[in-house]
Design a protein around this motif. Sequence first.
Motif, PDB file in Angstrom:
ATOM      1  N   SER A  25       0.830  -1.204   0.000  1.00 47.48           N
ATOM      2  CA  SER A  25       0.000   0.000   0.000  1.00 47.48           C
ATOM      3  C   SER A  25       0.865   1.256   0.000  1.00 47.48           C
ATOM      4  CB  SER A  25      -0.911  -0.006   1.238  1.00 47.48           C
ATOM      5  OG  SER A  25      -1.469   1.267   1.430  1.00 47.48           O
ATOM      6  N   ALA A  26       1.906   1.230   0.808  1.00 45.17           N
ATOM      7  CA  ALA A  26       2.729   2.437   0.952  1.00 45.17           C
ATOM      8  C   ALA A  26       3.568   2.709  -0.298  1.00 45.17           C
ATOM      9  CB  ALA A  26       3.635   2.294   2.186  1.00 45.17           C
ATOM     10  N   VAL A  27       4.231   1.672  -0.797  1.00 47.54           N
ATOM     11  CA  VAL A  27       5.105   1.869  -1.960  1.00 47.54           C
ATOM     12  C   VAL A  27       4.252   1.888  -3.215  1.00 47.54           C
ATOM     13  CG1 VAL A  27       6.938   0.861  -3.354  1.00 47.54           C
ATOM     14  CG2 VAL A  27       7.073   0.767  -0.863  1.00 47.54           C
ATOM     15  N   GLY A  28       4.301   2.992  -3.925  1.00 41.41           N
ATOM     16  CA  GLY A  28       3.467   3.094  -5.125  1.00 41.41           C
ATOM     17  C   GLY A  28       3.906   4.281  -5.948  1.00 41.41           C
ATOM     18  N   LEU A  29       2.955   4.867  -6.645  1.00 41.33           N
ATOM     19  CA  LEU A  29       3.259   6.022  -7.487  1.00 41.33           C
ATOM     20  C   LEU A  29       3.844   7.160  -6.660  1.00 41.33           C
ATOM     21  CD1 LEU A  29       0.014   6.016  -9.640  1.00 41.33           C
ATOM     22  CD2 LEU A  29       2.306   5.337 -10.379  1.00 41.33           C
ATOM     23  N   GLY A  30       3.419   7.218  -5.387  1.00 37.31           N
ATOM     24  CA  GLY A  30       3.915   8.274  -4.508  1.00 37.31           C
ATOM     25  C   GLY A  30       5.432   8.284  -4.431  1.00 37.31           C
ATOM     26  N   ASN A  31       6.037   7.100  -4.392  1.00 33.74           N
ATOM     27  CA  ASN A  31       7.482   7.018  -4.243  1.00 33.74           C
ATOM     28  C   ASN A  31       8.219   7.306  -5.545  1.00 33.74           C
ATOM     29  OD1 ASN A  31       5.917   5.093  -2.571  1.00 33.74           O
ATOM     30  ND2 ASN A  31       7.847   4.946  -1.497  1.00 33.74           N
ATOM     31  N   PHE A 111      -7.704  10.027  -9.299  1.00 36.62           N
ATOM     32  CA  PHE A 111      -6.572  10.517 -10.113  1.00 36.62           C
ATOM     33  C   PHE A 111      -5.406   9.537 -10.133  1.00 36.62           C
ATOM     34  CE2 PHE A 111      -5.557  12.762  -6.017  1.00 36.62           C
ATOM     35  CZ  PHE A 111      -4.226  12.414  -5.858  1.00 36.62           C
ATOM     36  N   TYR A 112      -5.284   8.757  -9.064  1.00 36.81           N
ATOM     37  CA  TYR A 112      -4.212   7.766  -8.988  1.00 36.81           C
ATOM     38  C   TYR A 112      -4.309   6.792 -10.163  1.00 36.81           C
ATOM     39  CZ  TYR A 112      -0.891   5.075  -6.104  1.00 36.81           C
ATOM     40  OH  TYR A 112       0.225   4.461  -5.599  1.00 36.81           O
ATOM     41  N   SER A 113      -5.556   6.439 -10.479  1.00 35.84           N
ATOM     42  CA  SER A 113      -5.790   5.477 -11.548  1.00 35.84           C
ATOM     43  C   SER A 113      -5.397   6.051 -12.914  1.00 35.84           C
ATOM     44  CB  SER A 113      -7.274   5.104 -11.517  1.00 35.84           C
ATOM     45  OG  SER A 113      -7.652   4.534 -12.702  1.00 35.84           O
ATOM     46  N   PHE A 232       2.328  11.804   4.565  1.00 34.17           N
ATOM     47  CA  PHE A 232       1.076  11.066   4.777  1.00 34.17           C
ATOM     48  C   PHE A 232       0.725  10.223   3.558  1.00 34.17           C
ATOM     49  CE2 PHE A 232       0.576  14.328   8.033  1.00 34.17           C
ATOM     50  CZ  PHE A 232       0.051  13.580   9.077  1.00 34.17           C
ATOM     51  N   PHE A 233       0.835  10.854   2.390  1.00 36.97           N
ATOM     52  CA  PHE A 233       0.453  10.164   1.151  1.00 36.97           C
ATOM     53  C   PHE A 233       1.303   8.913   0.951  1.00 36.97           C
ATOM     54  CE2 PHE A 233       0.577   9.438  -3.447  1.00 36.97           C
ATOM     55  CZ  PHE A 233      -0.757   9.615  -3.819  1.00 36.97           C
ATOM     56  N   THR A 234       2.603   9.078   1.091  1.00 32.65           N
ATOM     57  CA  THR A 234       3.491   7.968   0.760  1.00 32.65           C
ATOM     58  C   THR A 234       3.357   6.820   1.759  1.00 32.65           C
ATOM     59  OG1 THR A 234       5.728   7.427   0.041  1.00 32.65           O
ATOM     60  CG2 THR A 234       5.557   8.826   1.981  1.00 32.65           C
ATOM     61  N   LEU A 235       3.012   7.128   3.010  1.00 33.17           N
ATOM     62  CA  LEU A 235       2.833   6.043   3.983  1.00 33.17           C
ATOM     63  C   LEU A 235       1.375   5.586   4.050  1.00 33.17           C
ATOM     64  CD1 LEU A 235       5.141   7.225   6.936  1.00 33.17           C
ATOM     65  CD2 LEU A 235       5.624   5.484   5.213  1.00 33.17           C
ATOM     66  N   SER A 236       0.539   6.094   3.166  1.00 28.40           N
ATOM     67  CA  SER A 236      -0.901   5.741   3.119  1.00 28.40           C
ATOM     68  C   SER A 236      -1.604   6.073   4.433  1.00 28.40           C
ATOM     69  CB  SER A 236      -1.101   4.249   2.832  1.00 28.40           C
ATOM     70  OG  SER A 236      -0.439   3.861   1.674  1.00 28.40           O
ATOM     71  N   LEU A 237      -1.246   7.209   5.034  1.00 26.69           N
ATOM     72  CA  LEU A 237      -1.791   7.529   6.357  1.00 26.69           C
ATOM     73  C   LEU A 237      -2.894   8.576   6.305  1.00 26.69           C
ATOM     74  CD1 LEU A 237       1.459   7.842   8.456  1.00 26.69           C
ATOM     75  CD2 LEU A 237      -0.112   5.904   8.301  1.00 26.69           C
ATOM     76  N   GLY A 238      -3.704   8.589   7.352  1.00 21.88           N
ATOM     77  CA  GLY A 238      -4.666   9.672   7.535  1.00 21.88           C
ATOM     78  C   GLY A 238      -6.000   9.425   6.869  1.00 21.88           C
ATOM     79  N   MET A 239      -6.180   8.242   6.280  1.00 24.01           N
ATOM     80  CA  MET A 239      -7.470   8.008   5.623  1.00 24.01           C
ATOM     81  C   MET A 239      -8.033   6.610   5.865  1.00 24.01           C
ATOM     82  SD  MET A 239      -6.748   7.103   1.785  1.00 24.01           S
ATOM     83  CE  MET A 239      -7.826   5.744   2.110  1.00 24.01           C
ATOM     84  N   GLY A 240      -7.470   5.897   6.815  1.00 23.10           N
ATOM     85  CA  GLY A 240      -8.091   4.621   7.167  1.00 23.10           C
ATOM     86  C   GLY A 240      -7.595   3.419   6.393  1.00 23.10           C
ATOM     87  N   ALA A 241      -6.710   3.637   5.396  1.00 23.46           N
ATOM     88  CA  ALA A 241      -6.217   2.481   4.636  1.00 23.46           C
ATOM     89  C   ALA A 241      -5.372   1.581   5.541  1.00 23.46           C
ATOM     90  CB  ALA A 241      -5.391   2.954   3.436  1.00 23.46           C
ATOM     91  N   ILE A 242      -4.460   2.219   6.259  1.00 19.83           N
ATOM     92  CA  ILE A 242      -3.602   1.434   7.153  1.00 19.83           C
ATOM     93  C   ILE A 242      -4.420   0.952   8.360  1.00 19.83           C
ATOM     94  CG2 ILE A 242      -1.666   1.745   8.770  1.00 19.83           C
ATOM     95  CD1 ILE A 242      -0.772   1.146   5.901  1.00 19.83           C
TER      96      ILE A 242
HETATM   97  N1  PFF Z   1       1.016   5.327  -0.517  1.00 19.16           N
HETATM   98  C1  PFF Z   1       0.615   5.291  -1.901  1.00 19.16           C
HETATM   99  C2  PFF Z   1       1.756   5.772  -2.763  1.00 19.16           C
HETATM  100  O1  PFF Z   1       2.743   6.289  -2.230  1.00 19.16           O
HETATM  101  O2  PFF Z   1       1.660   5.655  -3.967  1.00 19.16           O
HETATM  102  C3  PFF Z   1      -0.634   6.087  -2.163  1.00 19.16           C
HETATM  103  C4  PFF Z   1      -1.717   5.870  -1.162  1.00 19.16           C
HETATM  104  C5  PFF Z   1      -2.269   4.594  -0.968  1.00 19.16           C
HETATM  105  C6  PFF Z   1      -2.165   6.927  -0.383  1.00 19.16           C
HETATM  106  C7  PFF Z   1      -3.236   4.389  -0.008  1.00 19.16           C
HETATM  107  C8  PFF Z   1      -3.130   6.738   0.584  1.00 19.16           C
HETATM  108  C9  PFF Z   1      -3.639   5.459   0.759  1.00 19.16           C
HETATM  109  F1  PFF Z   1      -4.528   5.275   1.670  1.00 19.16           F
END
Ligand code: PFF
Length: 453
Positions: A25-31, A111-113, A232-242
């Motif tokens: 979840s954390a490692v993705g387009l954000g990184n 937008f991620y998609s 926050f974005f890169t660690l997938s934090l602040g929105m309940g995913a983790i």
């Molecule tokens: N962490 C993901 C990234 O860095 O690409 C994006 C992301 C996933 C943000 C899940 C928030 C989330 F809940």
Amino acid sequence: MSEPRVSIHGQWSSRWIFILAATGSAVGLGNIWKFPYITGENGGGAFVLVYLACIACIGIPIMMAEIMLGRRGRQNPINTMHTLAQESGASRHWRLLGWSGVVAGLLILSFYSVIAGWALSYIVKTASGTFEGADGDAVSAVFGDMLAGPGGLLFWHTVFILMTMAVVARGVKSGLEKAVQFLMPALFVILLVMVGYAATTGAFSQGLKFLFNPDFSKLTADGVLVAMGHAFFTLSLGMGAIMIYGSYLPHKASIASTTFYIAGADTLVALLAGMAIFPIIFANGLEPGAGPGLVFVTLPIAFGQMDGGLIIGTLFFVLLTFAAWSSSISLIEPAVTWLVENKGLSRAKTCVVFGAMTWLLGIGTVLSFNHWADYKLFDKTFFDLLDYLTTNIMLPLGGLFIALFAGWVLSRADSREELQMDDGLGYRVWLFLVKFVAPLAVIVVFVKAIGLI
Ligand code: PFF
């Protein structure tokens, strides 16, 4: 000790699988896509330093808090916050925190998609030799042509949404996390290869200097907000995913060490991406502040010039797509579990509902790169606005309230029990960070960015 709840969605088979899924979840387009371009836009080293400080002092403690709340509540983020607030005698409005997470996840996915669609289309472009021997201008032209055609962008956006829904419909725990086991290490290896290539470009030290030599005169208040939002974005934090992933975590697993693995891997991947990309930028006379296209106009130059570039490049975009895929499923998981748990809908039906919503909203992002490129609000396109609203405002606000709940509402006995920590230094440092440091930092950065101080 209170009786631990169980999630109706089951559990990860081990702590290791949780680490893989949360890292997925954390490692993705954000990184790989976002970190380099926002670093380029915000002047390099000083921005990176603030980002690293945010990961250490805000991201890691909040990640521990979010996993902890998830495992204690063992439901979707809305119900988890509702139940935990009730048990602590606090207002039931805490469940709004869950709501804001569900909404933020859907907005981000829209937008991620579209960006993940760029990576998909680059698999085909790279594999068919488009970049063989291409120079900076030729590669930029390919990227520009792609953005100019809404039909193509929409097609790949559609493919990516369908891929995401296919996994989510079957349940996050079946399938993808097994694939992640070898795809993540493969992505890591290929990034190392790219850093190796960057070292041969003649601008390696210039790239590293840009990335690691802080020049604070280049840092603005908005840059600090962007760095914090990105943590926050890169660690997938602040929105309940983790939080939702934490709700599937076996009861005995240690949350602190788990968090260090996830945050460490995530940070390493971002820094490697930066070390691969910036030397190529300088060696080819490109602009570090070029914006969202940065990765898509730098790495293909390298793929076009290096031995075996066709295979390495194709593999790179395949792996980038997988990294985005394992992130996108976690963006929608809070919304899906909410509908499944509260309205009794099947996962498949829920996926159709949310898939259609995010797909539709994604059209706005598709158009903001061509037909709507000149329609701006606060000098931002539709895509920029969505990105800014979610990453820089909703996620930090969500994280702020998670920290406040974990630090001030949950009793020490409860948090210690769930974190399985005694009253030693580690626990006290964590408590100090979630009680004071993280909330204050978020508030100060906000206030500063709005221009009030
Ligand atoms: N962490 C993901 C990234 O860095 O690409 C994006 C992301 C996933 C943000 C899940 C928030 C989330 F809940």
